[in-house]
Write an enzyme that holds these catalytic residues in place. Structure first.
Site, PDB file in Angstrom:
ATOM      1  N   TYR A 155      12.096  73.373 -14.220  1.00 49.69           N
ATOM      2  CA  TYR A 155      12.719  74.507 -13.512  1.00 49.69           C
ATOM      3  C   TYR A 155      11.902  75.788 -13.723  1.00 49.69           C
ATOM      4  O   TYR A 155      11.615  76.526 -12.777  1.00 49.69           O
ATOM      5  CB  TYR A 155      14.150  74.672 -14.030  1.00 49.69           C
ATOM      6  CG  TYR A 155      14.961  75.738 -13.326  1.00 49.69           C
ATOM      7  CD1 TYR A 155      15.545  75.490 -12.085  1.00 49.69           C
ATOM      8  CD2 TYR A 155      15.156  76.988 -13.913  1.00 49.69           C
ATOM      9  CE1 TYR A 155      16.295  76.470 -11.455  1.00 49.69           C
ATOM     10  CE2 TYR A 155      15.905  77.961 -13.287  1.00 49.69           C
ATOM     11  CZ  TYR A 155      16.481  77.700 -12.053  1.00 49.69           C
ATOM     12  OH  TYR A 155      17.220  78.664 -11.423  1.00 49.69           O
ATOM     13  N   LYS A 159       9.958  78.097 -10.938  1.00 46.78           N
ATOM     14  CA  LYS A 159      10.298  79.507 -10.712  1.00 46.78           C
ATOM     15  C   LYS A 159       9.113  80.419 -11.001  1.00 46.78           C
ATOM     16  O   LYS A 159       8.994  81.499 -10.419  1.00 46.78           O
ATOM     17  CB  LYS A 159      11.518  79.889 -11.565  1.00 46.78           C
ATOM     18  CG  LYS A 159      12.793  79.144 -11.143  1.00 46.78           C
ATOM     19  CD  LYS A 159      13.139  79.410  -9.692  1.00 46.78           C
ATOM     20  CE  LYS A 159      14.404  78.722  -9.244  1.00 46.78           C
ATOM     21  NZ  LYS A 159      14.718  78.996  -7.831  1.00 46.78           N
TER      22      LYS A 159
HETATM   23  P1  NAD Z   1      24.079  76.446  -6.372  1.00 43.33           P
HETATM   24  O1  NAD Z   1      23.822  75.089  -6.923  1.00 43.33           O
HETATM   25  O2  NAD Z   1      25.435  77.042  -6.539  1.00 43.33           O
HETATM   26  O3  NAD Z   1      23.716  76.484  -4.820  1.00 43.33           O
HETATM   27  C1  NAD Z   1      22.499  75.976  -4.357  1.00 43.33           C
HETATM   28  C2  NAD Z   1      22.659  75.617  -2.889  1.00 43.33           C
HETATM   29  O4  NAD Z   1      21.392  75.070  -2.447  1.00 43.33           O
HETATM   30  C3  NAD Z   1      23.723  74.536  -2.662  1.00 43.33           C
HETATM   31  O5  NAD Z   1      24.515  74.873  -1.538  1.00 43.33           O
HETATM   32  C4  NAD Z   1      22.889  73.280  -2.418  1.00 43.33           C
HETATM   33  O6  NAD Z   1      23.516  72.310  -1.601  1.00 43.33           O
HETATM   34  C5  NAD Z   1      21.664  73.865  -1.727  1.00 43.33           C
HETATM   35  N1  NAD Z   1      20.486  72.976  -1.802  1.00 43.33           N
HETATM   36  C6  NAD Z   1      20.051  72.298  -2.900  1.00 43.33           C
HETATM   37  N2  NAD Z   1      18.988  71.554  -2.563  1.00 43.33           N
HETATM   38  C7  NAD Z   1      18.754  71.769  -1.243  1.00 43.33           C
HETATM   39  C8  NAD Z   1      17.794  71.272  -0.324  1.00 43.33           C
HETATM   40  N3  NAD Z   1      16.851  70.386  -0.684  1.00 43.33           N
HETATM   41  N4  NAD Z   1      17.850  71.713   0.968  1.00 43.33           N
HETATM   42  C9  NAD Z   1      18.794  72.572   1.361  1.00 43.33           C
HETATM   43  N5  NAD Z   1      19.737  73.090   0.530  1.00 43.33           N
HETATM   44  C10 NAD Z   1      19.712  72.672  -0.751  1.00 43.33           C
HETATM   45  O7  NAD Z   1      22.931  77.380  -7.011  1.00 43.33           O
HETATM   46  P2  NAD Z   1      22.908  78.967  -7.232  1.00 43.33           P
HETATM   47  O8  NAD Z   1      23.249  79.226  -8.640  1.00 43.33           O
HETATM   48  O9  NAD Z   1      23.619  79.661  -6.127  1.00 43.33           O
HETATM   49  O10 NAD Z   1      21.320  79.211  -7.110  1.00 43.33           O
HETATM   50  C11 NAD Z   1      20.708  79.708  -5.930  1.00 43.33           C
HETATM   51  C12 NAD Z   1      19.244  80.008  -6.243  1.00 43.33           C
HETATM   52  O11 NAD Z   1      19.175  81.001  -7.278  1.00 43.33           O
HETATM   53  C13 NAD Z   1      18.454  78.809  -6.762  1.00 43.33           C
HETATM   54  O12 NAD Z   1      17.139  78.842  -6.295  1.00 43.33           O
HETATM   55  C14 NAD Z   1      18.492  79.011  -8.269  1.00 43.33           C
HETATM   56  O13 NAD Z   1      17.426  78.356  -8.904  1.00 43.33           O
HETATM   57  C15 NAD Z   1      18.377  80.523  -8.337  1.00 43.33           C
HETATM   58  N6  NAD Z   1      18.860  81.052  -9.612  1.00 43.33           N
HETATM   59  C16 NAD Z   1      20.143  80.866 -10.024  1.00 43.33           C
HETATM   60  C17 NAD Z   1      20.552  81.374 -11.245  1.00 43.33           C
HETATM   61  C18 NAD Z   1      21.950  81.216 -11.762  1.00 43.33           C
HETATM   62  O14 NAD Z   1      22.193  81.634 -12.920  1.00 43.33           O
HETATM   63  N7  NAD Z   1      22.886  80.675 -11.020  1.00 43.33           N
HETATM   64  C19 NAD Z   1      19.631  82.061 -12.059  1.00 43.33           C
HETATM   65  C20 NAD Z   1      18.330  82.220 -11.607  1.00 43.33           C
HETATM   66  C21 NAD Z   1      17.951  81.728 -10.378  1.00 43.33           C
END
Ligand code: NAD
Length: 247
Positions: A155, A159
């Protein structure tokens, strides 16, 4: 409104941070195209919540990690909406485990969804943004992409890759009216982090200077800043939204 007459394409927006960005952009007047893996209750609820804000919206079922699919979806969105002003590369997954236990499949899955999807969609929208001589690409990185994290080699690498991709595309397209930035969220309360369990959540919160996890709307506000004219002289940057976690 900050995004009047603009069209935004957001990957992985049925729930979590992507959904919050879609709703925030729509509340500022943007029409919204979003993609996610399946047509389920979450997708339909997000679609109707966006439309309730009075803008045009359409959901597309697609896997963002597939190169040809990304190009086909971008063509469909241009047919449906006429242009694409903002791309948000948000789709992401985790497959956490320590390096010695990490399988090749866990490495490949995370790199393919998190990093290749961002390449796919940036590559697919760039010709349209160049024709428009206007565009805005925002990708979701993470504080762990900058600092690393035990148990998240795949991961964190994906990133960190987002940061390299962002800074390089910003240099290539800056002269053509296209801004390219990344957001590095810290610990945001979504399905992705809730999977860690309540005890682990409480432990992590103690290490955050603001002493709490972030809300998805707080990341969406940073995305709105970057997408809008408020950030007209901001490109090639990684903006942290982490409650001070990276300090
Ligand atoms: P989440 O799991 O709640 O939502 C992710 C969404 O992406 C889901 O709706 C999922 O179905 C969709 N998805 C996954 N794989 C896919 C694919 N191959 N094609 C199309 N859609 C796809 O995640 P989140 O926490 O909302 O994270 C959103 C983004 O923010 C991600 O890139 C994550 O890495 C990043 N992020 C999140 C956090 C956190 O603390 N939640 C921190 C840093 C970065």
């Amino acid at each position: 409104m900050l995004l009047d007459h603009q069209v935004a394409l957001i990957t992985g927006a049925s729930r979590g941070i992507g959904r919050a960005i879609a709703l925030r952009f729509a509340s500022e007047g943007a029409d919204i195209a979003f993609i996610d893996l399946k047509e389920d209750e979450q997708m339909l609820a997000t679609l109707s919540d966006i439309r309730a804000l009075g803008v045009r919206a359409k959901a597309y079922v697609a896997d963002a990690s597939e190169f040809l699919t990304a190009h086909n979806i971008v063509s469909e969105v241009i047919n449906d909406f006429g242009r694409i002003d903002i791309l948000v590369n948000n789709a992401g997954i985790t497959r956490d485990t320590l390096l010695l236990r990490m399988s090749e499949q866990q490495w490949d899955q995370v790199l393919t969804v998190n990093l290749k999807s961002a390449f796919n969609f940036s590559h697919a929208v760039a010709p349209q943004m160049l024709r428009q001589r206007y565009g805005n690409i925002i990708s979701l990185s993470s504080v762990v992409g900058e600092h690393g994290n035990a148990g998240q080699t795949n991961y964190a690498a994906s990133k960190a890759g987002i940061i390299g991709l962002t800074k390089s595309i910003a240099k290539e397209l800056g002269g053509k009216g296209i801004r390219v930035n990344a957001i590095a969220p810290g610990f945001i309360l979504t399905d992705m982090t809730k999977a860690l369990g309540e005890d682990r959540l409480r432990e992590i919160e103690k290490t955050i200077p603001l002493r709490r996890g972030g809300e998805v709307e707080e990341v969406a506000k940073v995305a709105l800043f970057l997408a809008s004219d408020l950030a007209s002289y901001v490109t090639g940057q990684v903006i942290s939204c982490c409650g001070g976690m990276n300090s």
